[in-house]
Design a protein around this motif. Structure first.
Motif, short mmCIF file in Angstrom:
data_model
loop_
_atom_site.label_atom_id
_atom_site.label_comp_id
_atom_site.label_asym_id
_atom_site.label_seq_id
_atom_site.Cartn_x
_atom_site.Cartn_y
_atom_site.Cartn_z
N LEU A 38 -15.87 -3.98 8.05
CA LEU A 38 -16.44 -4.74 6.93
C LEU A 38 -15.86 -4.30 5.59
CD1 LEU A 38 -18.38 -7.06 6.80
CD2 LEU A 38 -20.22 -5.46 6.36
N PHE A 39 -15.78 -3.00 5.35
CA PHE A 39 -15.23 -2.48 4.09
C PHE A 39 -13.80 -2.96 3.84
CE2 PHE A 39 -12.90 0.99 1.94
CZ PHE A 39 -13.49 0.90 0.68
N PRO A 40 -12.86 -2.82 4.81
CA PRO A 40 -11.51 -3.33 4.57
C PRO A 40 -11.47 -4.84 4.36
CG PRO A 40 -11.50 -1.86 6.44
CD PRO A 40 -12.93 -2.08 6.06
N LEU A 41 -12.32 -5.56 5.08
CA LEU A 41 -12.36 -7.01 4.94
C LEU A 41 -12.82 -7.42 3.54
CD1 LEU A 41 -11.92 -9.66 6.49
CD2 LEU A 41 -14.33 -9.59 7.08
N ILE A 42 -13.86 -6.77 3.04
CA ILE A 42 -14.38 -7.09 1.71
C ILE A 42 -13.36 -6.72 0.63
CG2 ILE A 42 -16.14 -6.44 0.01
CD1 ILE A 42 -18.12 -6.24 2.39
N ILE A 43 -12.80 -5.53 0.71
CA ILE A 43 -11.81 -5.09 -0.30
C ILE A 43 -10.59 -5.99 -0.25
CG2 ILE A 43 -10.30 -3.20 -1.04
CD1 ILE A 43 -13.28 -2.76 -1.60
N ALA A 44 -10.09 -6.30 0.94
CA ALA A 44 -8.92 -7.17 1.06
C ALA A 44 -9.21 -8.56 0.50
CB ALA A 44 -8.47 -7.26 2.52
N SER A 45 -10.40 -9.07 0.75
CA SER A 45 -10.77 -10.39 0.23
C SER A 45 -10.83 -10.40 -1.29
CB SER A 45 -12.13 -10.82 0.80
OG SER A 45 -12.09 -10.92 2.18
N ILE A 46 -11.44 -9.36 -1.86
CA ILE A 46 -11.55 -9.28 -3.32
C ILE A 46 -10.17 -9.16 -3.96
CG2 ILE A 46 -12.34 -7.81 -5.22
CD1 ILE A 46 -14.83 -7.20 -3.48
N VAL A 47 -9.35 -8.27 -3.43
CA VAL A 47 -8.01 -8.04 -4.00
C VAL A 47 -7.16 -9.30 -3.88
CG1 VAL A 47 -5.90 -6.69 -3.71
CG2 VAL A 47 -8.10 -5.55 -3.66
N THR A 48 -7.26 -9.99 -2.76
CA THR A 48 -6.50 -11.23 -2.57
C THR A 48 -7.01 -12.32 -3.49
OG1 THR A 48 -6.12 -10.63 -0.26
CG2 THR A 48 -5.75 -12.92 -0.87
N TYR A 49 -8.33 -12.43 -3.61
CA TYR A 49 -8.93 -13.44 -4.48
C TYR A 49 -8.52 -13.22 -5.94
CZ TYR A 49 -12.43 -16.16 -6.97
OH TYR A 49 -13.05 -17.05 -7.81
N LYS A 50 -8.48 -11.95 -6.35
CA LYS A 50 -8.08 -11.63 -7.73
C LYS A 50 -6.58 -11.88 -7.97
CE LYS A 50 -11.91 -9.89 -9.51
NZ LYS A 50 -12.52 -10.34 -10.73
N GLY A 51 -5.83 -12.03 -6.91
CA GLY A 51 -4.41 -12.36 -7.03
C GLY A 51 -3.49 -11.18 -7.22
N TYR A 52 -3.94 -9.98 -6.84
CA TYR A 52 -3.07 -8.82 -6.94
C TYR A 52 -1.93 -8.95 -5.95
CZ TYR A 52 -6.73 -6.66 -9.71
OH TYR A 52 -7.66 -6.39 -10.68
N SER A 53 -0.75 -8.56 -6.38
CA SER A 53 0.42 -8.71 -5.54
C SER A 53 1.12 -7.37 -5.35
CB SER A 53 1.39 -9.70 -6.17
OG SER A 53 2.56 -9.80 -5.41
N PHE A 54 1.73 -7.21 -4.20
CA PHE A 54 2.50 -6.00 -3.91
C PHE A 54 3.99 -6.32 -3.80
CE2 PHE A 54 0.51 -7.71 -0.07
CZ PHE A 54 1.63 -8.15 0.62
N LYS A 55 4.38 -7.51 -4.25
CA LYS A 55 5.77 -7.96 -4.12
C LYS A 55 6.76 -6.99 -4.75
CE LYS A 55 5.15 -12.29 -2.52
NZ LYS A 55 5.73 -12.88 -1.38
N ASP A 56 6.38 -6.37 -5.89
CA ASP A 56 7.29 -5.44 -6.56
C ASP A 56 7.49 -4.16 -5.74
OD1 ASP A 56 7.34 -7.26 -8.62
OD2 ASP A 56 5.87 -6.18 -9.85
N GLN A 57 6.53 -3.83 -4.92
CA GLN A 57 6.58 -2.59 -4.13
C GLN A 57 6.80 -2.86 -2.64
OE1 GLN A 57 6.60 0.45 -5.44
NE2 GLN A 57 6.55 -0.57 -7.43
N LEU A 58 7.29 -4.04 -2.30
CA LEU A 58 7.44 -4.43 -0.90
C LEU A 58 8.33 -3.45 -0.12
CD1 LEU A 58 6.60 -6.68 1.05
CD2 LEU A 58 8.70 -7.85 0.46
N GLY A 59 9.48 -3.12 -0.68
CA GLY A 59 10.40 -2.19 -0.01
C GLY A 59 9.79 -0.81 0.17
N ASN A 60 9.09 -0.35 -0.87
CA ASN A 60 8.45 0.97 -0.79
C ASN A 60 7.34 0.99 0.27
OD1 ASN A 60 10.09 1.95 -2.82
ND2 ASN A 60 8.61 1.51 -4.43
#
Length: 174
Positions: A38-60
């Motif tokens: 539940l915790f990872p699902l809620i955090i992942a949903s919030i972060v995705t909804y807010k539009g945070y991206s990891f594209k700049d750190q994809l290779g890392n």
């Protein structure tokens, strides 16, 4: 043919290790359910909804997860050595608990390796561009949410493995 690459037994066995010590209880411990699902699902949903991206750190991210995956294979070999050692020292009284503990660590490490493979694949999927696809934004958000969920689950499971290995080695040295 597919039985050689079937990872569902690893996943199923991992979630069996989240049950309470009383193995007659068939469901995941409620606190572990909250922490590991539940915790990872809620955090992942919030972060995705807010539009945070990891594209700049994809290779890392790919490099870090791949390195952890390699380390986990080495840890799996160490744990295998512990299993062999415990089976040879079958006279001690707390041996059954130790055997179960080492077996569960083995399962958890295997699950972490599966997670690392799934994370790398999911991260690579974020780079795929499908031309003329109408649901591209929805698909991108779903993949991003999946990556965040898997990353959080990976970190939590790594911490659990670290704690279990620490306890096992501490008990072994006493």
């Amino acid at each position: 043919m597919l039985s050689r690459i079937n990872i569902f037994s690893i996943i199923k066995d991992h979630f069996k290790t989240l049950r309470s010590l009383n193995q007659s209880y068939k469901f995941i411990n409620f606190k572990d359910f909250l922490l590991f699902l539940l915790f990872p699902l809620i955090i992942a949903s919030i972060v995705t909804y807010k539009g945070y991206s990891f594209k700049d750190q994809l290779g890392n991210l790919i490099a870090a997860v791949a390195i952890f995956g390699g380390f986990l294979f080495n840890l799996l070999a160490i744990i295998y050595g512990q299993i062999d050692k415990i089976q040879n020292d079958a006279e001690k009284e707390d041996d059954n608990l130790k055997k179960r503990f080492v077996k569960e660590i083995h399962i958890n490490i295997s699950f972490c390796i599966v997670l690392s493979i799934l994370i790398v694949i999911s991260l690579l999927l974020t780079t795929v561009d499908i031309p003329n696809f109408r649901g591209e934004i929805i698909l991108e958000r779903m993949i991003t949410g999946t990556v965040y969920f898997l990353l959080i689950l990976f970190v939590l499971t790594l911490i659990m493995v670290l704690n279990r290995v620490y306890i096992l080695l501490k008990k072994d040295s006493e």
